[in-house]
Each structure stands twice: as structure tokens, then as C-alpha cells.
Design a protein around this motif. Structure first.
Motif, short mmCIF file in Angstrom:
data_model
loop_
_atom_site.label_atom_id
_atom_site.label_comp_id
_atom_site.label_asym_id
_atom_site.label_seq_id
_atom_site.Cartn_x
_atom_site.Cartn_y
_atom_site.Cartn_z
N ALA A 67 0.84 -1.25 -0.13
CA ALA A 67 0.13 -0.20 -0.05
C ALA A 67 0.85 1.50 -0.01
O ALA A 67 0.58 2.21 -0.55
N ILE A 68 1.93 1.26 0.91
CA ILE A 68 2.79 2.18 0.95
C ILE A 68 3.40 2.57 -0.42
O ILE A 68 3.78 3.65 -0.96
N LEU A 69 4.25 1.54 -1.05
CA LEU A 69 4.55 1.54 -2.38
C LEU A 69 3.67 1.93 -3.49
O LEU A 69 4.08 2.92 -4.25
N VAL A 70 2.26 1.68 -3.41
CA VAL A 70 1.54 2.12 -4.48
C VAL A 70 1.23 3.57 -4.23
O VAL A 70 0.92 4.29 -5.12
N ALA A 71 1.18 3.99 -2.97
CA ALA A 71 1.06 5.34 -2.86
C ALA A 71 2.16 6.21 -2.99
O ALA A 71 1.76 7.38 -3.81
N ILE A 72 3.27 5.67 -2.83
CA ILE A 72 4.33 6.63 -3.64
C ILE A 72 4.43 6.63 -5.11
O ILE A 72 4.58 7.69 -5.64
N SER A 73 4.29 5.47 -5.66
CA SER A 73 4.30 5.30 -7.24
C SER A 73 3.29 5.99 -7.82
O SER A 73 3.50 6.64 -8.82
N GLY A 74 2.08 6.09 -7.19
CA GLY A 74 1.02 6.74 -7.98
C GLY A 74 0.81 8.19 -7.62
O GLY A 74 0.22 9.09 -8.41
N SER A 75 1.65 8.84 -6.83
CA SER A 75 2.05 10.17 -6.44
C SER A 75 3.20 10.72 -6.89
O SER A 75 3.39 12.06 -6.87
N TYR B 204 -3.15 3.51 5.92
CA TYR B 204 -3.24 3.04 7.29
C TYR B 204 -3.04 1.64 7.39
O TYR B 204 -3.28 0.80 6.38
N SER B 205 -2.28 1.15 8.45
CA SER B 205 -1.91 -0.46 8.57
C SER B 205 -2.88 -0.96 9.32
O SER B 205 -3.30 -0.72 10.37
N LEU B 206 -3.31 -2.17 8.68
CA LEU B 206 -3.97 -3.27 9.54
C LEU B 206 -3.22 -4.26 10.30
O LEU B 206 -4.05 -4.99 11.11
N ASP B 207 -2.04 -4.50 10.02
CA ASP B 207 -1.46 -5.75 10.57
C ASP B 207 -0.74 -5.30 11.80
O ASP B 207 0.26 -6.32 12.15
N SER B 208 -0.81 -4.40 12.52
CA SER B 208 -0.18 -4.15 13.73
C SER B 208 -1.04 -4.67 14.89
O SER B 208 -2.23 -4.03 15.59
N GLY B 209 -0.90 -5.82 15.40
CA GLY B 209 -1.60 -6.53 16.53
C GLY B 209 -3.03 -7.06 16.00
O GLY B 209 -3.72 -7.27 16.77
N THR B 210 -2.94 -7.20 14.60
CA THR B 210 -4.37 -7.92 14.12
C THR B 210 -4.28 -9.15 13.61
O THR B 210 -3.12 -9.62 13.37
N LEU B 211 -5.28 -9.58 13.38
CA LEU B 211 -5.27 -11.15 12.61
C LEU B 211 -4.99 -11.08 11.12
O LEU B 211 -4.86 -12.18 10.52
N VAL B 212 -4.96 -10.08 10.54
CA VAL B 212 -4.92 -9.85 9.04
C VAL B 212 -3.99 -8.87 8.64
O VAL B 212 -3.87 -7.85 9.46
N GLN B 213 -3.27 -9.03 7.57
CA GLN B 213 -2.34 -7.81 7.06
C GLN B 213 -3.29 -7.18 6.01
O GLN B 213 -4.34 -7.81 5.32
N GLY B 214 -2.88 -5.96 5.74
CA GLY B 214 -3.55 -5.14 4.92
C GLY B 214 -3.05 -3.70 4.85
O GLY B 214 -2.69 -3.10 5.93
N GLY B 215 -3.10 -2.93 4.09
CA GLY B 215 -3.12 -1.43 4.24
C GLY B 215 -4.34 -0.82 3.15
O GLY B 215 -4.88 -1.32 2.50
N ILE B 216 -4.60 0.35 3.56
CA ILE B 216 -5.63 1.31 3.31
C ILE B 216 -4.98 2.62 2.70
O ILE B 216 -4.51 3.28 3.74
N ILE B 217 -4.98 2.77 1.62
CA ILE B 217 -4.71 4.19 1.10
C ILE B 217 -6.10 5.21 1.11
O ILE B 217 -7.14 4.77 0.42
N ALA B 218 -5.81 6.34 1.82
CA ALA B 218 -6.99 6.96 1.97
C ALA B 218 -6.58 8.59 1.39
O ALA B 218 -5.77 9.22 1.80
N THR B 219 -7.75 9.19 0.65
CA THR B 219 -7.45 10.43 -0.22
C THR B 219 -8.82 11.03 -0.51
O THR B 219 -9.72 10.17 -0.66
N ASN B 220 -8.79 12.17 -0.63
CA ASN B 220 -9.85 13.02 -1.02
C ASN B 220 -9.74 13.44 -2.51
O ASN B 220 -10.69 14.27 -3.05
#
Length: 201
Positions: free
Chosen positions: A36-44, A138-154
Motif C-alpha cells: 500500500a505504501i509502495l502504491v501510494a508513492i508510485s501513484g503520487s 493505514y496499516s491493518l497488520d499491527s496486532g491484528t489477525l490480518v495484514q492489509g493497508g488502506i490508502i485514503a485520499t480526498n
């Protein structure tokens, strides 16, 4: 429900509820946070130098290193004394932002600099409402059962860029991008993530 990934009903529900809860126009869920971080950087990326703030978490540092962009490690103090004209993007972890320096980061958008703020979904990050032009991961994988990332933008246009990169053009609005990946968010991830989001609420 006949879906494994990408536009499944649970994935779309999660993105919609995320947008409503955090008051963002667009949420793009991706299979893991580093991607998710990589996509955010590449897309911006606009071709200008990227500033990576010292003190960022290792996952953020690793994503910047493999993103194939020119970057420098720097500090807030150094940035505050420079013209910033050579920079097109600042990447920072939310743990670096506080009440004393938040106005500095909020002002970067007015100078045409993209700010990417990486934080945990479960963290108490109280400044996000004041970063109108920033992109959040936003990272989902800190202390949770599932990995994932969410890119949020307006920004609707940049959001479509992120979606095209994430899904290898498997989207409703095709937009030409330099590179794509298979970063689709699975229905299993989305189902667990919906429960995690309920804990936040």
C-alpha cells in the motif's frame, strides 16, 4: 459469495465504511501494508526528489527503498531550513507528527508537496482532519489477525491511479499508469477488517 478478491461485496463494504468513519472521499484497500505504501508513492510520484523523514518505521523505509524513486533521508529541522523546491513528496510515519510540528506538515500541501502519512488503523492519530491534501496509508497488520493497508485520499483523480496500480487495470475507470501490481484485497481480509473497524468505532 463467489468472490475471492477485488470488488467483492465485503471489500466494497469495508472501503465504504472506512470512508464514512474516517471522513475520506476514497479508501483503497490493498493486500498488505508495505505494498500500500509502495502504491501510494508510485501513484503520487512527480519526478522530483522524495524526502523520507528520519524515525520512520522500518516498513516505511523498506517501501521507499524499493519504490525506484530518488529519495533522501532527512529531518524536520533540516526541511524547515531548506527551500523545499527540489522536493515533490514527503513520506513520514504518524509517530513523528505532534502538536508542535503538525502545522509544518499541514503547510506543505500549499507548496505543492505531496505528504504521505503512514499510520496504524488502531493508533490514536488526532491530526488527520487538518491534512486536507495529504495521502494516508493505514496499516491493518499491527496486532491484528490480518495484514492489509488502506490508502485514503480526498483526491478522486489520484485515487483512480491507485486503483489501477493495485488491480492491474481491473477497475471500472481505466487510467494509464507506469506500473501495476496484484494488490487486490481479499474477501477474507475484508471480513476480518470490518470487525476490526467496528472495534475502532
Amino acid at each position: 459469495n463467489r468472490y475471492f478478491t477485488n470488488h467483492g461485496p465485503l471489500a466494497m463494504q469495508f472501503e465504504s465504511e472506512f470512508e464514512s468513519f474516517f471522513n475520506f472521499g476514497n479508501a483503497i484497500a490493498i493486500m498488505n501494508n508495505a505494498l500500500a505504501i509502495l502504491v501510494a508513492i508510485s501513484g503520487s510520484f512527480n519526478g522530483k526528489l522524495v524526502a523520507l523523514l528520519s524515525g520512520c518505521e522500518k516498513e516505511v523505509l523498506d517501501a521507499v527503498k524499493i519504490s525506484n524513486v530518488d529519495f533522501v533521508n532527512t529531518t524536520i529541522d533540516k526541511l524547515a531550513t531548506e527551500s523545499l523546491s527540489e522536493f515533490g513528496m514527503i513520506v513520514v510515519s504518524s509517530n513523528i507528527i505532534n502538536k508542535n510540528n503538525s502545522s509544518f506538515f499541514q503547510g506543505l500541501g500549499k507548496k505543492g508537496i505531496t505528504v504521505i502519512i503512514c499510520c496504524s488503523l488502531m493508533s490514536d492519530f488526532e491530526y488527520y482532519a487538518n491534512f486536507e491534501n495529504a495521502i494516508f496509508v493505514y496499516s491493518l497488520d499491527s496486532g491484528t489477525l490480518v495484514q492489509g493497508g488502506i490508502i485514503a485520499t480526498n483526491d478522486d483523480k489520484v485515487a483512480e491511479t491507485f486503483r489501477n496500480i493495485r488491480s492491474s487495470y481491473g477497475v471500472r475507470k481505466v487510467k494509464k499508469v507506469k506500473a501495476t501490481c496484484n494488490g487486490r484485497f481479499s474477501e477474507i481480509q475484508a471480513g476480518i477488517a470490518l470487525n476490526i473497524l467496528k472495534e475502532c468505532i
